[in-house]
Write a protein that holds these residues in place. Structure first.
Motif, PDB file in Angstrom:
ATOM      1  N   TYR A 117      38.230  31.788  47.103  1.00  0.00           N
ATOM      2  CA  TYR A 117      39.308  32.764  46.905  1.00  0.00           C
ATOM      3  C   TYR A 117      40.658  32.253  47.383  1.00  0.00           C
ATOM      4  CZ  TYR A 117      35.738  36.022  45.467  1.00  0.00           C
ATOM      5  OH  TYR A 117      34.698  36.622  44.795  1.00  0.00           O
ATOM      6  N   GLN A 171      30.876  41.712  46.212  1.00  0.00           N
ATOM      7  CA  GLN A 171      31.134  40.613  45.273  1.00  0.00           C
ATOM      8  C   GLN A 171      30.908  39.269  45.945  1.00  0.00           C
ATOM      9  OE1 GLN A 171      34.758  40.914  42.787  1.00  0.00           O
ATOM     10  NE2 GLN A 171      35.331  38.909  43.579  1.00  0.00           N
ATOM     11  N   SER A 238      40.043  45.561  37.959  1.00  0.00           N
ATOM     12  CA  SER A 238      40.022  44.103  38.023  1.00  0.00           C
ATOM     13  C   SER A 238      39.073  43.527  36.979  1.00  0.00           C
ATOM     14  CB  SER A 238      39.583  43.665  39.421  1.00  0.00           C
ATOM     15  OG  SER A 238      39.320  42.291  39.458  1.00  0.00           O
ATOM     16  N   SER A 239      39.527  42.448  36.336  1.00  0.00           N
ATOM     17  CA  SER A 239      38.687  41.693  35.414  1.00  0.00           C
ATOM     18  C   SER A 239      38.731  40.227  35.830  1.00  0.00           C
ATOM     19  CB  SER A 239      39.196  41.844  33.978  1.00  0.00           C
ATOM     20  OG  SER A 239      38.480  41.008  33.094  1.00  0.00           O
ATOM     21  N   ILE A 240      37.555  39.577  35.902  1.00  0.00           N
ATOM     22  CA  ILE A 240      37.476  38.183  36.342  1.00  0.00           C
ATOM     23  C   ILE A 240      36.905  37.325  35.225  1.00  0.00           C
ATOM     24  CG2 ILE A 240      36.439  36.582  37.996  1.00  0.00           C
ATOM     25  CD1 ILE A 240      36.470  38.808  40.036  1.00  0.00           C
ATOM     26  N   ALA A 255      38.430  30.845  38.888  1.00  0.00           N
ATOM     27  CA  ALA A 255      38.307  32.206  38.352  1.00  0.00           C
ATOM     28  C   ALA A 255      39.701  32.768  38.138  1.00  0.00           C
ATOM     29  CB  ALA A 255      37.517  33.092  39.301  1.00  0.00           C
ATOM     30  N   GLU A 257      41.684  36.143  37.723  1.00  0.00           N
ATOM     31  CA  GLU A 257      41.570  37.590  37.919  1.00  0.00           C
ATOM     32  C   GLU A 257      42.814  38.277  37.383  1.00  0.00           C
ATOM     33  OE1 GLU A 257      40.450  41.000  41.224  1.00  0.00           O
ATOM     34  OE2 GLU A 257      40.787  38.934  41.876  1.00  0.00           O
ATOM     35  N   THR A 258      42.609  39.241  36.519  1.00  0.00           N
ATOM     36  CA  THR A 258      43.698  40.027  35.961  1.00  0.00           C
ATOM     37  C   THR A 258      43.529  41.476  36.398  1.00  0.00           C
ATOM     38  OG1 THR A 258      42.432  40.300  33.904  1.00  0.00           O
ATOM     39  CG2 THR A 258      44.062  38.534  33.965  1.00  0.00           C
TER      40      THR A 258
END
Length: 275
Positions: A117, A171, A238-240, A255, A257-258
């Protein structure tokens, strides 16, 4: 590059991945075009698998790319997958593509993180949310989990912190269950130890807003991140996204993330910021 002690052997490692995926030797053999007897011999060290067999078993066990190199090393073969730094000239097309994607998503927030991250790239939508955070949290290397859950980070601004914190920790737990990562474990242990606020989530915030003459609660289609920004509450889901069939360890662990606006009020506000 991940290394494995020479005494470990590939057999116990493969058995560990098979058990982690809750497959029997027969199920794995059928998927890999082998026999349960051969799988048993490989796992007990009675048979040395070929390089192709190691990779085939790793594919059917959905072993992360970094760990596939570990399996190959344990079996006595050279690593198959490179680990190219993102700043390498060979990654220029990838960097440009991700930058284009992040810029094209504005004014909505989007960022790129690695397997721990660490924030590798972010757009102005993310910068907007981070405005006003203390410098020690924004100094490189930025970490998305630390910034979000730290008591001096975004945590005090998140209206549904307990829910969002539980989602983020779950997650990370899923990732740790899929792949061994001392670095990710360290991040998890750090952020999981951050104190929670004395009060619970503001579960009645929408009702209170409605009574105050503001917009009625919106029926969210997924758990939203509800975060305060300049006197208003913005809502995102969140979408990954990850890369399919990666052939490089670095790429495998990227990744994107949007944060998609979860209600019309958030859409309207963010679009009003666009010149």
């Amino acid at each position: 590059m991940t290394t494995v002690a020479s005494g470990t052997g590939v057999g116990p490692l493969l058995r560990g991945w098979r058990e982690r995926r809750r497959l029997s030797q027969l199920e794995l053999a059928l998927r890999a075009g082998s026999s349960a007897r051969h799988i048993s011999f490989v796992e007990t060290g009675r048979s040395r698998p070929s390089e192709d067999m190691v990779l085939r078993l790793a594919e059917h066990l959905d072993v992360p790319v970094r760990e596939r190199n570990s399996l190959l090393l344990a079996a006595g073969y050279a690593p198959r997958y490179a680990e190219t730094p993102l700043g390498d000239p060979a990654m220029e097309a990838l960097r440009q593509g991700m930058e284009q994607l992040l810029n094209g998503y504005e004014p909505y927030p989007a960022l790129v993180v690695d397997g721990t991250y660490a924030v590798l790239a972010a757009n102005r939508g993310i910068a907007m949310l981070l405005d006003g955070l203390p410098e020690h949290l924004l100094a490189p290397p930025l970490n998305a989990m630390r910034i979000t859950l730290h008591p001096e980070g975004l945590a005090p601004r998140i209206r549904n912190l307990r829910q969002w914190r539980a989602h983020l920790l779950a997650q990370m737990e899923r990732q740790l269950a899929l792949a061994r990562s001392d670095a990710l474990r360290a991040v998890y242990d750090e952020v999981a130890a951050y104190p929670l606020p004395e009060t619970g989530d503001d579960t009645h915030a929408d009702t209170e807003d409605e009574e105050a003459g503001q917009e009625a609660p919106f029926p969210y289609f997924a758990l939203p991140l509800r975060i305060e920004h300049e006197g208003r509450v913005l809502s995102f889901v969140s979408s990954i996204s990850t890369f399919n069939t990666p052939m490089d360890v670095t790429v495998a662990e990227l990744a994107i993330e949007t944060l998609l606006p979860a209600d019309p009020a958030t859409v309207k506000y963010l679009q009003s910021l666009t010149p």
